[in-house]
Design a protein around this motif. Structure first.
Motif, PDB file in Angstrom:
ATOM      1  N   SER A   1      12.784 -42.500   7.837  1.00 58.46           N
ATOM      2  CA  SER A   1      13.416 -41.917   9.025  1.00 58.46           C
ATOM      3  C   SER A   1      13.411 -40.394   8.947  1.00 58.46           C
ATOM      4  O   SER A   1      13.173 -39.715   9.951  1.00 58.46           O
ATOM      5  CB  SER A   1      14.846 -42.434   9.167  1.00 58.46           C
ATOM      6  OG  SER A   1      14.852 -43.823   9.382  1.00 58.46           O
TER       7      SER A   1
ATOM      8  N   VAL B   1      10.471 -37.725  16.704  1.00 57.88           N
ATOM      9  CA  VAL B   1      11.737 -37.793  17.444  1.00 57.88           C
ATOM     10  C   VAL B   1      12.324 -36.385  17.474  1.00 57.88           C
ATOM     11  O   VAL B   1      11.983 -35.544  16.652  1.00 57.88           O
ATOM     12  CB  VAL B   1      12.740 -38.783  16.819  1.00 57.88           C
ATOM     13  CG1 VAL B   1      12.225 -40.200  16.874  1.00 57.88           C
ATOM     14  CG2 VAL B   1      13.099 -38.393  15.402  1.00 57.88           C
TER      15      VAL B   1
ATOM     16  N   ARG C   1      15.810 -35.655  17.535  1.00 57.83           N
ATOM     17  CA  ARG C   1      17.036 -35.517  16.737  1.00 57.83           C
ATOM     18  C   ARG C   1      17.326 -36.826  16.007  1.00 57.83           C
ATOM     19  O   ARG C   1      16.837 -37.898  16.386  1.00 57.83           O
ATOM     20  CB  ARG C   1      18.206 -35.093  17.612  1.00 57.83           C
ATOM     21  CG  ARG C   1      18.442 -35.972  18.790  1.00 57.83           C
ATOM     22  CD  ARG C   1      19.385 -35.354  19.824  1.00 57.83           C
ATOM     23  NE  ARG C   1      19.294 -36.110  21.050  1.00 57.83           N
ATOM     24  CZ  ARG C   1      18.437 -35.861  22.039  1.00 57.83           C
ATOM     25  NH1 ARG C   1      17.627 -34.847  21.956  1.00 57.83           N
ATOM     26  NH2 ARG C   1      18.406 -36.612  23.106  1.00 57.83           N
TER      27      ARG C   1
ATOM     28  N   SER D   1      19.908 -38.599  15.986  1.00 56.86           N
ATOM     29  CA  SER D   1      20.596 -39.610  16.800  1.00 56.86           C
ATOM     30  C   SER D   1      19.610 -40.508  17.547  1.00 56.86           C
ATOM     31  O   SER D   1      19.944 -41.646  17.872  1.00 56.86           O
ATOM     32  CB  SER D   1      21.575 -38.954  17.770  1.00 56.86           C
ATOM     33  OG  SER D   1      20.902 -38.085  18.655  1.00 56.86           O
ATOM     34  N   ASP D   2      18.396 -40.028  17.803  1.00 55.17           N
ATOM     35  CA  ASP D   2      17.369 -40.892  18.403  1.00 55.17           C
ATOM     36  C   ASP D   2      17.044 -42.053  17.464  1.00 55.17           C
ATOM     37  O   ASP D   2      16.864 -43.193  17.902  1.00 55.17           O
ATOM     38  CB  ASP D   2      16.090 -40.096  18.689  1.00 55.17           C
ATOM     39  CG  ASP D   2      16.281 -38.993  19.704  1.00 55.17           C
ATOM     40  OD1 ASP D   2      17.230 -39.083  20.513  1.00 55.17           O
ATOM     41  OD2 ASP D   2      15.490 -38.030  19.683  1.00 55.17           O
ATOM     42  N   ILE D   3      16.975 -41.762  16.179  1.00 56.37           N
ATOM     43  CA  ILE D   3      16.713 -42.801  15.181  1.00 56.37           C
ATOM     44  C   ILE D   3      17.904 -43.756  15.100  1.00 56.37           C
ATOM     45  O   ILE D   3      17.725 -44.969  14.952  1.00 56.37           O
ATOM     46  CB  ILE D   3      16.406 -42.166  13.817  1.00 56.37           C
ATOM     47  CG1 ILE D   3      15.125 -41.334  13.909  1.00 56.37           C
ATOM     48  CG2 ILE D   3      16.284 -43.230  12.726  1.00 56.37           C
ATOM     49  CD1 ILE D   3      14.849 -40.456  12.720  1.00 56.37           C
ATOM     50  N   ASP D   4      19.110 -43.208  15.221  1.00 53.02           N
ATOM     51  CA  ASP D   4      20.307 -44.053  15.202  1.00 53.02           C
ATOM     52  C   ASP D   4      20.293 -45.062  16.344  1.00 53.02           C
ATOM     53  O   ASP D   4      20.616 -46.236  16.146  1.00 53.02           O
ATOM     54  CB  ASP D   4      21.573 -43.199  15.280  1.00 53.02           C
ATOM     55  CG  ASP D   4      21.875 -42.477  13.982  1.00 53.02           C
ATOM     56  OD1 ASP D   4      21.408 -42.935  12.923  1.00 53.02           O
ATOM     57  OD2 ASP D   4      22.585 -41.459  14.035  1.00 53.02           O
ATOM     58  N   VAL D   5      19.908 -44.624  17.524  1.00 53.16           N
ATOM     59  CA  VAL D   5      19.859 -45.523  18.683  1.00 53.16           C
ATOM     60  C   VAL D   5      18.884 -46.668  18.418  1.00 53.16           C
ATOM     61  O   VAL D   5      19.197 -47.835  18.658  1.00 53.16           O
ATOM     62  CB  VAL D   5      19.470 -44.752  19.966  1.00 53.16           C
ATOM     63  CG1 VAL D   5      19.160 -45.709  21.107  1.00 53.16           C
ATOM     64  CG2 VAL D   5      20.570 -43.784  20.355  1.00 53.16           C
ATOM     65  N   VAL D   6      17.713 -46.341  17.894  1.00 51.36           N
ATOM     66  CA  VAL D   6      16.713 -47.380  17.604  1.00 51.36           C
ATOM     67  C   VAL D   6      17.203 -48.312  16.505  1.00 51.36           C
ATOM     68  O   VAL D   6      17.018 -49.530  16.585  1.00 51.36           O
ATOM     69  CB  VAL D   6      15.367 -46.733  17.205  1.00 51.36           C
ATOM     70  CG1 VAL D   6      14.393 -47.772  16.685  1.00 51.36           C
ATOM     71  CG2 VAL D   6      14.769 -46.001  18.390  1.00 51.36           C
TER      72      VAL D   6
END
Length: 69
Positions: free
Chosen positions: A10, A19, A21, A23-28
């Protein structure tokens, strides 16, 4: 320990600009991978654990199990 390689990848995705930020990875991770929403996502969880700690543990396991690379 199982999540550390996911955090590592990540971070690479973020560093390479795929990505914008973390938080984009968190959403996924929550909506796509089923990561527990109450933990906030993989990057939020990693930050709570400490990125330095995770890096140090990854180095430890890489040294301990060099054949697994």
């Amino acid at each position: 320990m199982v999540m550390y390689p996911v955090v590592n990848e990540s971070c690479r995705v973020l560093a390479e600009g795929f990505v914008i930020r973390a938080s984009d990875i968190d959403v996924v991770s929550v909506t796509g991978y089923g990561f527990p929403a109450h933990k906030g996502g993989i990057m939020f969880w990693a930050e709570s654990q400490g990125f330095k700690h995770i890096r140090d543990r990854l180095r430890y396991y890489a040294d301990k199990y060099p054949h697994a690379r």
